[in-house]
Design an enzyme around this catalytic site. Structure first.
Site, PDB file in Angstrom:
ATOM      1  N   GLY A 199      40.995  60.657   6.696  1.00  0.00           N
ATOM      2  CA  GLY A 199      39.905  59.941   7.354  1.00  0.00           C
ATOM      3  C   GLY A 199      40.236  59.616   8.794  1.00  0.00           C
ATOM      4  O   GLY A 199      41.414  59.563   9.181  1.00  0.00           O
ATOM      5  N   ASN A 200      39.208  59.439   9.599  1.00  0.00           N
ATOM      6  CA  ASN A 200      39.426  59.100  10.999  1.00  0.00           C
ATOM      7  C   ASN A 200      38.162  58.577  11.654  1.00  0.00           C
ATOM      8  O   ASN A 200      37.051  58.853  11.217  1.00  0.00           O
ATOM      9  CB  ASN A 200      39.967  60.308  11.785  1.00  0.00           C
ATOM     10  CG  ASN A 200      39.261  61.599  11.418  1.00  0.00           C
ATOM     11  OD1 ASN A 200      38.092  61.771  11.732  1.00  0.00           O
ATOM     12  ND2 ASN A 200      39.964  62.491  10.728  1.00  0.00           N
ATOM     13  N   SER A 216      47.203  62.156  14.078  1.00  0.00           N
ATOM     14  CA  SER A 216      47.264  62.885  12.811  1.00  0.00           C
ATOM     15  C   SER A 216      48.364  62.343  11.894  1.00  0.00           C
ATOM     16  O   SER A 216      49.493  62.120  12.336  1.00  0.00           O
ATOM     17  CB  SER A 216      47.549  64.366  13.117  1.00  0.00           C
ATOM     18  OG  SER A 216      47.560  65.116  11.934  1.00  0.00           O
ATOM     19  N   SER A 227      44.260  63.708  15.447  1.00  0.00           N
ATOM     20  CA  SER A 227      43.739  64.111  14.139  1.00  0.00           C
ATOM     21  C   SER A 227      43.424  65.602  14.099  1.00  0.00           C
ATOM     22  O   SER A 227      42.958  66.180  15.084  1.00  0.00           O
ATOM     23  CB  SER A 227      42.458  63.321  13.874  1.00  0.00           C
ATOM     24  OG  SER A 227      41.671  63.980  12.908  1.00  0.00           O
ATOM     25  N   SER A 228      43.651  66.222  12.943  1.00  0.00           N
ATOM     26  CA  SER A 228      43.352  67.654  12.802  1.00  0.00           C
ATOM     27  C   SER A 228      41.841  67.915  12.866  1.00  0.00           C
ATOM     28  O   SER A 228      41.416  69.065  12.967  1.00  0.00           O
ATOM     29  CB  SER A 228      43.925  68.183  11.488  1.00  0.00           C
ATOM     30  OG  SER A 228      43.473  67.394  10.412  1.00  0.00           O
ATOM     31  N   ASP A 240      15.939  53.043   4.858  1.00  0.00           N
ATOM     32  CA  ASP A 240      16.277  52.229   6.031  1.00  0.00           C
ATOM     33  C   ASP A 240      17.317  52.921   6.906  1.00  0.00           C
ATOM     34  O   ASP A 240      17.112  53.133   8.097  1.00  0.00           O
ATOM     35  CB  ASP A 240      16.911  50.894   5.590  1.00  0.00           C
ATOM     36  CG  ASP A 240      15.915  49.933   4.958  1.00  0.00           C
ATOM     37  OD1 ASP A 240      14.697  50.159   5.077  1.00  0.00           O
ATOM     38  OD2 ASP A 240      16.390  48.958   4.339  1.00  0.00           O
ATOM     39  N   TYR A 251      14.299  44.633  11.681  1.00  0.00           N
ATOM     40  CA  TYR A 251      15.378  44.049  10.889  1.00  0.00           C
ATOM     41  C   TYR A 251      16.519  43.500  11.761  1.00  0.00           C
ATOM     42  O   TYR A 251      16.830  44.062  12.804  1.00  0.00           O
ATOM     43  CB  TYR A 251      15.934  45.129   9.938  1.00  0.00           C
ATOM     44  CG  TYR A 251      17.107  44.683   9.107  1.00  0.00           C
ATOM     45  CD1 TYR A 251      16.905  43.954   7.944  1.00  0.00           C
ATOM     46  CD2 TYR A 251      18.403  44.984   9.502  1.00  0.00           C
ATOM     47  CE1 TYR A 251      17.987  43.540   7.166  1.00  0.00           C
ATOM     48  CE2 TYR A 251      19.490  44.573   8.732  1.00  0.00           C
ATOM     49  CZ  TYR A 251      19.275  43.860   7.577  1.00  0.00           C
ATOM     50  OH  TYR A 251      20.346  43.453   6.834  1.00  0.00           O
TER      51      TYR A 251
END
Ligand SMILES: [Zn+2]
Length: 226
Positions: free
Chosen positions: A37-38, A54, A83-84, A129, A223
């Site tokens: 994740g990133n 990474s 990051s990859s 929404d 909202y």
């Protein structure tokens, strides 16, 4: 290595601070395992992005080890490799000027939908929404070059959804800010789970286009705190 002009250093520092802190939300909302994740963010007023290094543990992320890259994904500042997924993020920033933040996760329920290559149907008001319709599925694409970035942009361009499930992989979300992209990732996982539960009970009832449009418009104009 290109140097960062003095005028944009404050913006780079702010982006590193923000992007580093937002990674804690991926952990808090249980969207990531190990170092997967990133989050990335566009540096305001510059053709630069800031992204997670990474393979670094979430506990060890700091503003200083966030990697600064140009919009071709080349490192401009940072001790560590980015990051990859940097090429995919960079492609999206180049193609979508309104995008200020991108998140990628392999969050469980959303990735399960991506594994069966099914879009998540719009069967909840919260989905109308936030996503303005179904959450689409993109094709299978390998990471590392422009292939996945191009596929993400093509799918998102045809939907109001800020989230796309990439087949056999996971989720990419976009937003005007990195925080908005994190919110989309959290909401995507939440509805992926709820619609999965609904399917266990029976056939979820699709919202009509008219109701989806009305909900989407209200959420984006009325909202919250204005
Ligand atoms: Zn991934």
């Amino acid at each position: 290595m290109t140097t960062i002009p003095a005028g944009t250093r404050a913006a780079v520092d702010a982006a590193r601070e923000e992007v580093s802190a937002l990674h804690a939300l991926l952990v808090r909302y249980n969207l990531v395992a190990w170092t997967a994740g990133n989050v990335s963010g566009r540096v305001s007023g510059a053709d630069l992005l800031v992204i997670k290094p990474s393979g670094v543990d979430y506990d060890d992320l700091t503003p200083q080890n966030m990697v600064v890259c140009d919009l071709d994904g080349t490192v401009v500042k940072g001790e560590l490799a980015p990051s990859s997924d940097t090429a995919a993020h960079a492609f999206i920033y180049r193609a979508m000027p309104h995008v200020g933040g991108i998140v990628h996760t392999h969050s469980g329920y959303a990735s399960a939908w991506s594994a069966v290559a099914e879009p998540i149907p719009c069967v909840l008001t919260a989905m109308a929404d936030e996503f303005g319709g179904e959450i689409p599925v993109g094709p299978f694409a390998r990471i590392g070059d422009d292939e996945i970035g191009r596929a993400i942009v093509e799918v998102l361009a045809e939907h109001r959804s800020p989230a796309v499930l990439m087949r056999s992989h996971g989720v990419f979300t976009i937003g005007p800010t990195p925080r908005d992209a994190v919110k989309a990732a959290v909401m995507c996982e939440d509805v992926a789970r709820t619609v999965h539960l609904a399917q266990a009970l029976g056939e979820p009832v699709h919202l009509t286009r008219k109701d989806i449009d009305a909900l989407f418009d209200r959420y984006h104009t009325v909202y919250g705190q204005r």
